[in-house]
Design a protein around this motif. Structure first.
Motif: not given
Ligand code: GTB
Length: 220
Positions: A14-17, A44-49, A10-12, A25-27
């Motif tokens: 989350s941009p959605d605060r 983090s975003f960097a770690e994801m890449k 998960a996001f360290e 969340l669904r998982v």
């Molecule tokens: N189809 C894939 C799935 O269903 O798992 C899509 C996965 C996905 O979009 N992941 C996003 C992600 O990792 C997080 S959920 N983004 C980082 C990146 O691509 O570098 C999408 C998401 C992001 C932010 C908000 N928000 O801030 O409200 C909501 C949803």
């Protein structure tokens, strides 16, 4: 019951605060519904890449799911995997099960695209000269889908019999427009979302992702 405690990502921060709009969340919710404990690796975003994460998720995103030798990406595939391996999220009857899976695809393939595109447009395209026209088109597309969905749901509690993974995914999609006139135009859909959000498993999942955001904020 699988012997491994799964680990999800998960996001360290989350941009959605902490509003629970990210797809972990669904998982989390699916795991809570079936009573499967899990661990979370925050990225983090960097770690994801980084290559290590991309070995699991080719697109460098969250969520992922690891249990034993299995590593999965795509939230829909992960929820389906959880639902297939535990009782509680898919009916036993083969035809009812197939219909629930159809609702899972409908949520992600038919209803989510215009809703997600609208959310992206409001962030990324706000300053474009064509923004208003694009937003209107996306909202027309959302209205079309929600109108059809509302008619199908009618006064039923869930989309097809008992609560299933189809409802779980549909509600995570609809939450993005919760509180907006797009959803509030359909009181039965707004009530459907509220009903799902009242489930104890949902509350636990929501609170856990909120705790991650709160801890990250407290830590600066
Ligand atoms: N189809 C894939 C799935 O269903 O798992 C899509 C996965 C996905 O979009 N992941 C996003 C992600 O990792 C997080 S959920 N983004 C980082 C990146 O691509 O570098 C999408 C998401 C992001 C932010 C908000 N928000 O801030 O409200 C909501 C949803």
């Amino acid at each position: 019951m699988p012997s491994h405690v799964p680990t999800i990502t998960a996001f360290e921060r989350s941009p959605d605060r902490g509003r629970g709009l990210a797809r972990d969340l669904r998982v989390r919710w699916a795991l809570e519904e079936v009573g499967q404990p899990y661990e979370v690796r925050l990225l983090s975003f960097a770690e994801m890449k980084e290559p290590g994460h991309r070995a699991i998720h080719p697109f460098g995103q969250v969520p992922t799911y690891e249990a034993g030798a299995l590593a999965l990406f795509e939230s829909g595939a992960i929820v389906l995997h959880i639902a297939e391996r535990h009782a509680g999220l898919l009916p036993q009857d083969p035809d009812a099960r197939a219909r629930s899976i159809a609702w899972m695809f409908a949520a992600l393939n038919t209803v989510e695209p215009p809703i997600f595109e609208r959310a992206l447009a409001t962030i990324l395209e706000r300053d474009e000269p064509w923004y208003a026209a694009r937003l209107a088109k996306l909202e027309d597309a959302i209205r079309l889908r929600l109108g059809d969905l509302a008619r199908r749901l009618g006064e039923s509690e869930w989309l097809d019999g008992a609560f299933s993974a189809g409802d779980l995914l549909m509600v995570t999609v609809l939450r993005r427009v919760a509180g907006s006139p797009l959803l509030d135009a359909h009181p039965n859909l707004a009530a459907y979302v509220a009903r799902a959000e009242a489930r104890p498993a949902y509350r636990r999942a929501f609170d856990d992702q909120l705790a991650v955001f709160t801890a990250a904020s407290d830590g600066g």
